[in-house]
Scaffold this motif. Structure first.
Motif: not given
Length: 181
Positions: A135-137, A152-155, A159-162
């Protein structure tokens, strides 16, 4: 068997290279098409592909139409879509090379891990962390396509959630393997 969920996954497979093509068209500064319209069109194609991801899973579960083909097509379509989006965004310099590298490395590693497990008749189900990661990706990709604030913050949140979901997946396997021994 080619049922509705498999057709939807196949549509997503076809939309992935179209999305990459359109994203790369954004790189061409001599475009005759207004860049903002191309951004909108990319976002529309991506949204349609994301909807096929939701509906193929929902229909397969609720209509009891899960198939072996679907077990292959669905994750393949997901990876192709994410790969196309992130590579395209990286090539037009809207996404960090390192963020894309980390995300794609995790995706390939976990996919390979799942293939090895499947060859041993071991199944580790997708977790809430994995669904949250996806979802976040998708949200990050949408924001990057539209060049919206906080993209960029969401990206980097994606990454962290990935990374978190990858570790959670491996820990779930270890826990399941301990319980089976």
């Amino acid at each position: 068997m080619l049922n509705l969920p498999n057709i939807l996954a196949s549509v997503r497979i076809l939309l992935a290279p179209l999305l990459l093509f359109l994203l790369l068209a954004l790189k061409n500064e001599t475009n005759e098409i207004n860049i903002s319209w191309l951004n909108y069109f990319c976002a529309l194609i991506f949204a349609l592909a994301c909807m096929t991801d939701f509906f193929d899973g929902y229909i397969a579960r609720s209509w009891d139409q899960k198939t072996k083909l679907g077990e292959i097509l669905d994750p393949l379509a997901d990876k192709m879509l994410i790969l196309s989006a992130f590579l395209g965004l990286m090539m037009i310099q809207r996404a960090s090379v390192w963020a894309v590298y980390i995300i794609l490395t995790r995706e390939f590693f976990i996919t390979g891990f799942r293939v090895v497990l499947a060859s041993q008749n071991i199944s580790v189900q997708a977790s809430f962390a994995g669904k949250l990661k996806t979802t976040f990706q998708m949200i990050a990709i949408s924001f990057l396509m539209m060049e919206w604030a906080y993209s960029q913050l969401l990206l980097w949140l994606a990454v962290a959630l990935t990374l978190y979901s990858g570790f959670a997946y491996i820990l779930a396997y270890i826990k399941q393997n301990k319980n089976n021994n």
